[in-house]
Scaffold this active site. Structure first.
Site, PDB file in Angstrom:
ATOM      1  N   LYS A  83      38.656  40.246  35.162  1.00  0.00           N
ATOM      2  CA  LYS A  83      39.262  39.481  33.741  1.00  0.00           C
ATOM      3  C   LYS A  83      39.724  40.240  33.410  1.00  0.00           C
ATOM      4  O   LYS A  83      38.544  40.089  32.849  1.00  0.00           O
ATOM      5  CB  LYS A  83      39.304  37.710  33.725  1.00  0.00           C
ATOM      6  CG  LYS A  83      39.384  37.049  33.392  1.00  0.00           C
ATOM      7  CD  LYS A  83      39.403  35.492  33.555  1.00  0.00           C
ATOM      8  CE  LYS A  83      39.482  34.435  31.953  1.00  0.00           C
ATOM      9  NZ  LYS A  83      39.124  33.394  32.292  1.00  0.00           N
ATOM     10  N   ASP A 107      36.964  21.995  30.958  1.00  0.00           N
ATOM     11  CA  ASP A 107      38.096  23.140  31.268  1.00  0.00           C
ATOM     12  C   ASP A 107      37.892  22.491  32.901  1.00  0.00           C
ATOM     13  O   ASP A 107      38.597  23.618  33.863  1.00  0.00           O
ATOM     14  CB  ASP A 107      38.993  23.690  31.580  1.00  0.00           C
ATOM     15  CG  ASP A 107      40.425  24.338  31.362  1.00  0.00           C
ATOM     16  OD1 ASP A 107      41.214  23.129  31.471  1.00  0.00           O
ATOM     17  OD2 ASP A 107      40.459  25.505  31.451  1.00  0.00           O
ATOM     18  N   ILE A 137      46.587  39.715  40.204  1.00  0.00           N
ATOM     19  CA  ILE A 137      45.942  38.135  41.037  1.00  0.00           C
ATOM     20  C   ILE A 137      47.071  37.093  40.023  1.00  0.00           C
ATOM     21  O   ILE A 137      47.633  35.753  40.573  1.00  0.00           O
ATOM     22  CB  ILE A 137      44.796  37.937  40.969  1.00  0.00           C
ATOM     23  CG1 ILE A 137      44.063  39.174  41.749  1.00  0.00           C
ATOM     24  CG2 ILE A 137      44.695  36.423  41.801  1.00  0.00           C
ATOM     25  CD1 ILE A 137      42.780  38.731  42.400  1.00  0.00           C
ATOM     26  N   ALA A 138      47.176  37.278  38.447  1.00  0.00           N
ATOM     27  CA  ALA A 138      46.996  36.036  38.148  1.00  0.00           C
ATOM     28  C   ALA A 138      47.465  36.188  36.575  1.00  0.00           C
ATOM     29  O   ALA A 138      46.456  37.399  35.978  1.00  0.00           O
ATOM     30  CB  ALA A 138      46.833  34.125  38.318  1.00  0.00           C
ATOM     31  N   GLY A 147      47.888  34.700  32.869  1.00  0.00           N
ATOM     32  CA  GLY A 147      47.655  33.163  31.968  1.00  0.00           C
ATOM     33  C   GLY A 147      48.062  33.689  29.978  1.00  0.00           C
ATOM     34  O   GLY A 147      48.440  34.883  29.937  1.00  0.00           O
ATOM     35  N   GLY A 148      47.856  32.302  29.254  1.00  0.00           N
ATOM     36  CA  GLY A 148      48.129  33.608  27.930  1.00  0.00           C
ATOM     37  C   GLY A 148      46.989  33.885  27.318  1.00  0.00           C
ATOM     38  O   GLY A 148      47.762  34.483  26.341  1.00  0.00           O
TER      39      GLY A 148
END
Length: 441
Positions: A43, A134, A20-21, A23-24
């Site tokens: 995740k 955040d 899906i995605a 990140g860092g």
């Protein structure tokens, strides 16, 4: 960063389907839970086991329908022999708010509604001592069920030491001085988000931590243009550089709810006036009937003229004479109808239907909707039946500002007792905000 491939199975249960995605520090997968036969989001965090465990525990403590749900936490060994932690989340389908904003700002009513719902999530988090840290457009997902606040990955408990993590445009000024985590930092970020939804851009141009540290901000907080004054003022209060002067998340949600309630009330008033105008014109046309040969009303179409003998006719004036009709029934006069626009004529409507009469008629309508909502919620076991009965009985006092305040206080008490579902609390609270507007009108 990605140590897995489609088809990998985590904890002998979660089958990774597609990415899906990324990140860092983490990768988000769409996966299938073989045990419960459902789709989930997984995740995976590499070398961040403590962070993943903290995120799972923090999010699991928060129960709110507009916050992402945590289903599970686990650890696995990758193909390269490294341990990776993963968090299993509810899979949501929607559009990231950041992507939506690339097409321009939102209508102010939509921006206010989205901000209010995110504020309610923050209110629930702050009540648990959780600071998100955040809140940003990237972490809000617009779904069919409304906006959802995502990613509590760097959430902290109020009072914890701060660190340089987060999205710079949304970072409150006090975080640059190392102030401990506090709910006010989330309210500042919410103000930035609200400003961005209203205008299409963040209030300040800085995009990195280094730029934030060297930024010079003089003068008052930016004021979003082209929006109702109370909303612009609320946005400025959220962006106040002094944390103590910012409103709480609950105050933000309450004020936005009241503004939206007033807007809905004014819309109903205008709609009611338009219907009354239409009804008045229709009645006038029905009474006046067709126009005769001489350009005068021929009388009501539904009342045909009976045949009469000459002896029955009065000697002073013929029955068809228009003078008595025009003098006793002004609505049938053709002159005003020809010289004005009946649908838009404000004068007779304003005098015949004062605003407070419309407001008074709106009060029972809102109370009825509140009762229906309570009844449906009780049947669905979203509220304890005795609490629903108590609130219905208290509704008898809901026709005064004090009565509405008592209702809201009682609803809040029952929420803290766990007798009312959190989402239902938000729905009923919105109705109370609308009721507060009409009882004051």
């Amino acid at each position: 960063m990605n140590q897995h491939e489609p088809g990998d199975v985590l904890a002998r249960r979660y089958v990774l389907l597609d990415l899906i995605a990324a990140g860092g520090t983490s990768v988000l997968w769409r996966a299938r839970d073989r045990s419960l036969d459902r789709l989930v989001a997984v995740k995976v965090l590499q070398d961040q086991r403590e962070l993943a465990r903290k995120e799972a525990r923090t999010t699991a403590r928060l129960s709110h329908p507009d916050a992402i749900e945590v289903y599970d936490y686990g650890e696995t060994v990758t193909a390269r022999g490294r341990v990776a932690a993963f968090v299993v989340l509810r899979l949501l389908d929607g559009e990231p708010l950041a992507e939506r904003l690339t097409r321009g700002p939102l209508p102010w009513t939509e921006a206010a509604g989205t901000t209010a719902r995110i504020a309610r999530v923050l209110e629930a988090a702050h009540a648990q001592g959780i600071v998100h840290r955040d809140v940003s457009a990237e972490n809000v997902l617009l779904t069919e069920g409304g906006p959802k606040l995502l990613d509590f990955g760097i959430a902290a408990l109020a009072g914890d030491p701060d660190d340089e993590r987060g999205t710079p445009p949304y970072v409150a000024p006090e975080r640059l001085t190392g102030a401990p985590a506090h709910p006010a930092v989330d309210v500042y970020a919410l103000g930035v988000l609200f400003f961005q939804m209203l205008t299409g851009a963040t209030p300040y141009p800085e995009t990195t931590w280094e730029q934030l540290e060297t930024a010079s901000r003089a003068g008052p907080c930016p004021r979003p243009p082209g929006v109702p004054g109370d909303l612009a003022e609320l946005c400025q209060r959220c962006l106040d550089p002094a944390p103590s002067r910012r409103p709480s998340a609950r105050e933000v949600a309450d004020q936005l709810g009241q503004t939206l309630g007033r807007t809905r009330f004014r819309h109903r008033v205008r709609h009611g006036l338009a219907l009354m105008a239409l009804g008045t014109v229709a009645a006038t046309m029905l009474w006046a009937g067709p126009v005769g040969d001489q350009g005068r009303p021929a009388g009501p179409a539904s009342l045909p003229e009976p045949r009469r003998t000459a002896a029955e006719l009065p000697s002073s004036a013929p029955l068809a004479s228009p003078a008595p009709l025009l003098s006793s029934t002004p609505l049938a006069s053709p002159a005003p109808l020809a010289s004005s626009t009946p649908f838009a004529s404000p004068a007779p409507l304003a005098s015949s239907t004062p605003r407070n009469t419309l407001a008074a008629s709106a009060v029972p309508e809102v109370l009825d909707r509140f009762r229906v909502q309570l009844a449906e919620a009780a049947r669905a076991q979203r509220i304890r039946s005795d609490v629903a009965l108590d609130l219905r009985q208290t509704l008898a006092n809901g026709t005064t500002p004090q009565g509405v305040a008592d209702l809201r206080r009682k609803l809040d008490d029952r929420l803290r007792e766990g007798a009312v579902e959190l989402r239902l609390h938000g729905e009923l609270d919105a109705l109370l905000a609308e009721l507060a507007v009409v009882v004051r009108s």
